[in-house]
Every structure is written in structure tokens, then in C-alpha cells.
Design a protein around this motif. Structure first.
Motif: not given
Ligand SMILES: [Fe+2]
Length: 271
Positions: A12, A14, A54, A161, A201, A203
Motif C-alpha cells: 500500500d 499509494h 495499492d 490484496h 489493504h 494498512h
């Protein structure tokens, strides 16, 4: 062939959140660069890196170019699956080395199977287009059943994920794997040699059992989700010391999972 494997799991990142993200307090690009530098500095050096989704915020080609540039210093194989913030097709085109999608992957899904150091690695694509939750449909489950059958009697590690189990963080549980979880658990149990399932997913670092195998959710290399188990709690981000998951796998003892902090908290002190 090595009898053990050291696997760094990054999740993740991002990339593409922009300079004002979380009030300007989280630079996700910098966070990914720091995590990559941390992996590259580890001794012993990890044998491979897994990215559990992500990768980007909006699934844009320019964001994947930034991801690819950030991963470039890593000398070991890097494998990735998409998350709900990704566009699997754009990701595959930009990160071909990290997503060697199988010729028989169902419906263009980012599913593949590679082998490293005596371990079969199976990547599952749980993305439902334009939805935050995930799912495994009949085609993906059929592909997985076929792939697991080809690995019968040999150790397998699955990465994907969306986690398939609730955690008590209700706002995230509402957008986890919403279909195909029971069938996935049956396939894992039926194979009998699945060493673990690695997810992202949430976090947050979370450990569970699934289909008789350990399931680990890695923290984000950037921002975390606040640990709030109150019913109905709203979703909040939380800035915490960044960390990655570091899995040591041996054929005899299976998977041992550590958290490795990206920041240093001073030198090691003799005891
Ligand atoms: Fe995420």
C-alpha cells in the motif's frame, strides 16, 4: 537451491496522493523510497520482494512510472498484485517484470505463478473494478484450483490484496474480500501445503488463521489505518513508525513473520 527464503513484503504505497495528503504530513513517494532503501540495506539481503497492492492512488501510468523508478534499486525479484486503488491493466503494462501474468489467467486478471527457492508463489487478483472491496469469482477460483493442483505436495505461498477475514475494524471489514472467501479457504485446506497467505489493504499488521494456514496482513509503507475496534468507528488514518513485513521461510518450520522498522531508533545496544 537455497533451503530457506527471506521475503520482504511491502504494501500500500499509494503513490500519487499529492503534496496536500493528510494535511501535508505524508509524502508517499518519499515513504516508498525509504522502504526500498531499507530493504536494500538489510543483512542478510531478502531473496525477493512482494508488493501486496495499492501501488498507486489512482492507477495512472505516470504513477506506475514513479513506482518503477522507486523499485529500480532493488536487485532481487519483485512481484506485485494490484489493489483497489490500482488499474490492473495499466499496472501490468508499466510493471511487466513485477507482474508476469499467466497466459491462462482468467479474463485478463493479474494472476500468476512463479517458483523461487523451493516455494511456489501464487499471485491472486482480487480487484473489482471501481469498487473498494475485493472478490474472487468462479474464473479466478478455477484458475487457482488448477494451479494448486499443479503444485500438489509442494509448498505454496499465496499473495493478494484484500484480506478474506474480518478484523474488527468495521470500516475496513466492509470493504475486504466480499466473495470467494469460503471457496478460497477450502482450496487452501485441500492443498495442505499452503505455507501462508500474504495480504495488504488494511494498512495495519494483522495475523490470522485461514484455511488452516497463517494469514498475514502487512502494514502500509506509508500511512496506517487507526486501530479502532469500537462498533461503527469512522475510518481514520494514523501516522506511525513505518515498517515492512519480513518473512523467513524454511521447508521444515514454514513461515516466520517479523516486522522490520524503516526508521532507526538508535544503534543496537550490547546486552
Ligand atoms: Fe491501501
Amino acid at each position: 537451491m537455497s533451503s530457506s527464503l527471506l521475503i520482504a513484503q511491502l504494501s500500500d504505497p499509494h503513490i500519487g496522493t499529492g503534496p496536500g495528503f493528510l494535511g501535508g504530513r505524508m509524502d508517499t513517494e518519499k515513504a516508498l523510497h525509504r522502504a526500498v532503501a531499507h530493504v536494500a540495506s538489510l543483512q542478510p539481503r531478502p531473496d525477493l520482494v512482494l508488493l501486496t497492492g495499492d501501488l498507486t492512488e489512482r492507477g495512472r501510468a505516470a504513477e506506475y512510472a514513479t513506482v518503477a523508478a522507486a523499485l529500480a534499486p532493488l536487485p532481487m525479484p519483485v512481484y506485485a498484485v494490484p489493489g483497489n486503488h490500482d488499474d490492473p491493466k495499466v499496472a501490468r503494462d508499466a510493471l511487466r517484470r513485477c507482474m508476469p501474468v499467466a497466459d491462462d489467467a482468467p479474463g485478463g486478471a493479474c494472476c500468476y505463478h512463479v517458483r523461487q527457492g523451493g516455494l511456489h508463489l501464487i499471485a491472486l487478483d482480487t480487484v473489482v473494478p471501481r469498487q473498494p472491496h475485493g472478490a474472487l469469482g468462479a474464473a479466478q477460483l478455477g484458475w487457482l484450483a488448477h494451479t494448486l493442483e499443479a503444485c500438489r505436495g509442494e509448498p505454496v505461498l499465496i499473495f493478494m490484496h484484500h484480506p478474506p477475514l474480518p478484523t474488527g475494524i468495521e470500516a475496513m471489514d466492509a470493504c475486504s474480500l466480499m466473495a470467494g472467501g469460503d471457496e478460497l479457504a477450502a482450496l487452501v485446506r485441500g492443498h495442505g501445503q499452503v505455507q501462508g497467505l500474504l495480504c495488504g489493504h488494511l494498512h495495519r499488521p494483522v495475523q490470522m488463521q485461514f484455511g488452516g494456514a497463517p494469514l498475514h496482513v502487512a502494514p502500509s509503507v506509508a500511512h496506517q489505518i487507526a486501530l479502532d475496534l469500537r462498533p461503527g468507528a469512522a475510518l481514520h488514518a494514523q501516522l506511525e513508525p513505518p515498517k515492512i513485513s519480513l518473512h523467513r521461510w524454511t521447508p521444515v518450520h514454514g513461515l516466520c513473520t517479523h516486522l522490520s522498522y524503516v526508521e532507526a531508533f538508535g544503534p543496537a545496544l550490547p546486552l
